[in-house]
Design a protein around this motif. Structure first.
Motif, PDB file in Angstrom:
ATOM      1  N   LEU A  36       0.815  -1.211   0.000  1.00 41.60           N
ATOM      2  CA  LEU A  36       0.000   0.000   0.000  1.00 41.60           C
ATOM      3  C   LEU A  36       0.851   1.264   0.000  1.00 41.60           C
ATOM      4  CD1 LEU A  36      -2.837  -1.066   2.471  1.00 41.60           C
ATOM      5  CD2 LEU A  36      -3.052  -0.686   0.012  1.00 41.60           C
ATOM      6  N   ILE A  37       1.945   1.253   0.742  1.00 40.78           N
ATOM      7  CA  ILE A  37       2.841   2.407   0.744  1.00 40.78           C
ATOM      8  C   ILE A  37       3.451   2.612  -0.641  1.00 40.78           C
ATOM      9  CG2 ILE A  37       5.065   3.244   1.604  1.00 40.78           C
ATOM     10  CD1 ILE A  37       4.338   2.158   4.333  1.00 40.78           C
ATOM     11  N   LYS A  38       3.766   1.510  -1.315  1.00 42.14           N
ATOM     12  CA  LYS A  38       4.311   1.599  -2.666  1.00 42.14           C
ATOM     13  C   LYS A  38       3.338   2.296  -3.604  1.00 42.14           C
ATOM     14  CE  LYS A  38       6.231  -1.270  -6.387  1.00 42.14           C
ATOM     15  NZ  LYS A  38       6.520  -2.663  -6.832  1.00 42.14           N
ATOM     16  N   GLU A  39       2.032   2.143  -3.351  1.00 44.27           N
ATOM     17  CA  GLU A  39       1.009   2.769  -4.195  1.00 44.27           C
ATOM     18  C   GLU A  39       0.698   4.207  -3.771  1.00 44.27           C
ATOM     19  OE1 GLU A  39      -0.357   1.571  -6.926  1.00 44.27           O
ATOM     20  OE2 GLU A  39       0.860  -0.259  -6.767  1.00 44.27           O
ATOM     21  N   GLY A  40       1.397   4.675  -2.736  1.00 40.42           N
ATOM     22  CA  GLY A  40       1.243   6.071  -2.338  1.00 40.42           C
ATOM     23  C   GLY A  40       0.290   6.323  -1.190  1.00 40.42           C
ATOM     24  N   TYR A  41      -0.209   5.274  -0.554  1.00 41.81           N
ATOM     25  CA  TYR A  41      -1.136   5.448   0.564  1.00 41.81           C
ATOM     26  C   TYR A  41      -0.369   5.638   1.870  1.00 41.81           C
ATOM     27  CZ  TYR A  41      -4.630   3.634  -2.691  1.00 41.81           C
ATOM     28  OH  TYR A  41      -5.443   3.441  -3.777  1.00 41.81           O
ATOM     29  N   GLN A  42      -0.968   6.390   2.781  1.00 38.82           N
ATOM     30  CA  GLN A  42      -0.448   6.487   4.140  1.00 38.82           C
ATOM     31  C   GLN A  42      -1.088   5.369   4.952  1.00 38.82           C
ATOM     32  OE1 GLN A  42      -1.191  10.229   6.056  1.00 38.82           O
ATOM     33  NE2 GLN A  42      -0.382   9.572   8.035  1.00 38.82           N
ATOM     34  N   VAL A  43      -0.287   4.622   5.699  1.00 35.41           N
ATOM     35  CA  VAL A  43      -0.785   3.420   6.370  1.00 35.41           C
ATOM     36  C   VAL A  43      -0.429   3.452   7.855  1.00 35.41           C
ATOM     37  CG1 VAL A  43      -0.697   0.905   6.466  1.00 35.41           C
ATOM     38  CG2 VAL A  43      -0.534   2.072   4.246  1.00 35.41           C
ATOM     39  N   THR A  44      -1.411   3.133   8.686  1.00 42.22           N
ATOM     40  CA  THR A  44      -1.186   2.937  10.115  1.00 42.22           C
ATOM     41  C   THR A  44      -1.612   1.524  10.470  1.00 42.22           C
ATOM     42  OG1 THR A  44      -1.552   5.271  10.650  1.00 42.22           O
ATOM     43  CG2 THR A  44      -1.779   3.693  12.450  1.00 42.22           C
ATOM     44  N   MET A  45      -0.712   0.769  11.104  1.00 49.65           N
ATOM     45  CA  MET A  45      -0.968  -0.628  11.443  1.00 49.65           C
ATOM     46  C   MET A  45      -1.268  -0.767  12.931  1.00 49.65           C
ATOM     47  SD  MET A  45      -0.381  -1.859   8.425  1.00 49.65           S
ATOM     48  CE  MET A  45      -0.425  -3.618   8.772  1.00 49.65           C
ATOM     49  N   MET A  46      -2.248  -1.607  13.267  1.00 48.37           N
ATOM     50  CA  MET A  46      -2.593  -1.875  14.659  1.00 48.37           C
ATOM     51  C   MET A  46      -2.894  -3.358  14.833  1.00 48.37           C
ATOM     52  SD  MET A  46      -4.854   1.563  15.010  1.00 48.37           S
ATOM     53  CE  MET A  46      -5.016   1.517  13.220  1.00 48.37           C
ATOM     54  N   GLU A  47      -2.589  -3.878  16.012  1.00 49.31           N
ATOM     55  CA  GLU A  47      -2.756  -5.308  16.272  1.00 49.31           C
ATOM     56  C   GLU A  47      -4.105  -5.645  16.891  1.00 49.31           C
ATOM     57  OE1 GLU A  47       0.463  -7.140  18.361  1.00 49.31           O
ATOM     58  OE2 GLU A  47       1.950  -5.795  17.493  1.00 49.31           O
TER      59      GLU A  47
END
Length: 229
Positions: A22-33
């Motif tokens: 997703l980052i490669k496609e230009g999106y900002q990403v926040t990950m949570m468990e």
């Protein structure tokens, strides 16, 4: 591209792979468990899209989906190892926009994310200027809380406006009566869901021809023919 995506997934391998794509496609990403962490983060900042795993420690993805949808119309994609039809139907009924079964290709997930964002951009609901919603013969000024139906201003109550706004922002999406109760009357309301039926009845009477359809045994939706929009 400034879309911010929240991903709630307890498998670190899936988290890392999905984040990288997703980052490669230009999106900002926040990950949570966990769903609990995700819900706390959402109180501070809402994302443009959610991607939820179902099998999470503590609160599961279904419950988180329900909580999100009670407060927001942000797009939701569910990813799950559960591939039974009943699980997919439950996810969609709780308000998710898409359902992807594990194992899945990260490229397919990215494609679905892009498709969902594009579909929302091309929705028949058009926000031509700030605080204005137009969809077919319906126009709503959200700042002035005015409703125009077929170029005629219609007097509506506060709750009538709120329900109509919910339908107009997500045309063709079915809303359960319980969900509408929560969105219009608030989560602390303990009255009968007959209040929803009465409110819809009043809207249909005031806006004659408004295509609010009954989804039998479930709730209501504003039906719009997208091909003619």
């Amino acid at each position: 591209m400034n879309q911010h995506i929240y991903i709630v997934e307890d498998d670190p391998n899936i988290r890392d792979i999905v984040k990288a794509y997703l980052i490669k496609e230009g999106y900002q990403v926040t990950m949570m468990e966990t769903a609990e962490d995700a819900w706390e983060n959402a109180k501070k900042q809402q994302p443009n899209m959610w991607i939820l795993d179902i099998m999470l420690p503590g609160m599961d993805g279904y419950e988180l989906c329900k909580k999100i949808r009670a407060r927001s119309e942000v797009p939701i994609i569910i990813i799950s190892a559960k591939d039974e039809e009943v699980d997919k139907i439950l996810g969609l009924e709780l308000g998710s926009d898409d359902y992807l079964t594990k194992p899945f290709s990260p490229r397919e997930l990215v494609a679905r994310v892009k498709r969902l964002f594009k579909r929302l951009e091309n929705s028949p609901m058009v926000q031509k200027k700030t605080n204005t919603v137009e969809i077919d013969d319906l126009k709503m000024d959200q700042a002035a809380r005015q409703v125009f139906w077929r170029d005629q201003e219609i007097d509506v109550t506060t709750k009538e406006f709120d329900m109509l706004e919910i339908f107009a922002k997500r045309p063709n999406r079915a809303f359960a009566r319980e969900e509408l109760l929560s969105l219009v009357w608030g989560e602390d309301y303990f009255g009968s869901d007959r209040a929803v039926d009465d409110l819809v009845k009043r809207l249909r009477k005031k806006l004659e021809g408004l295509p609010v359809e009954t989804v039998w045994g479930y709730g209501y939706r504003l039906h719009i023919d997208e091909e003619q929009s």
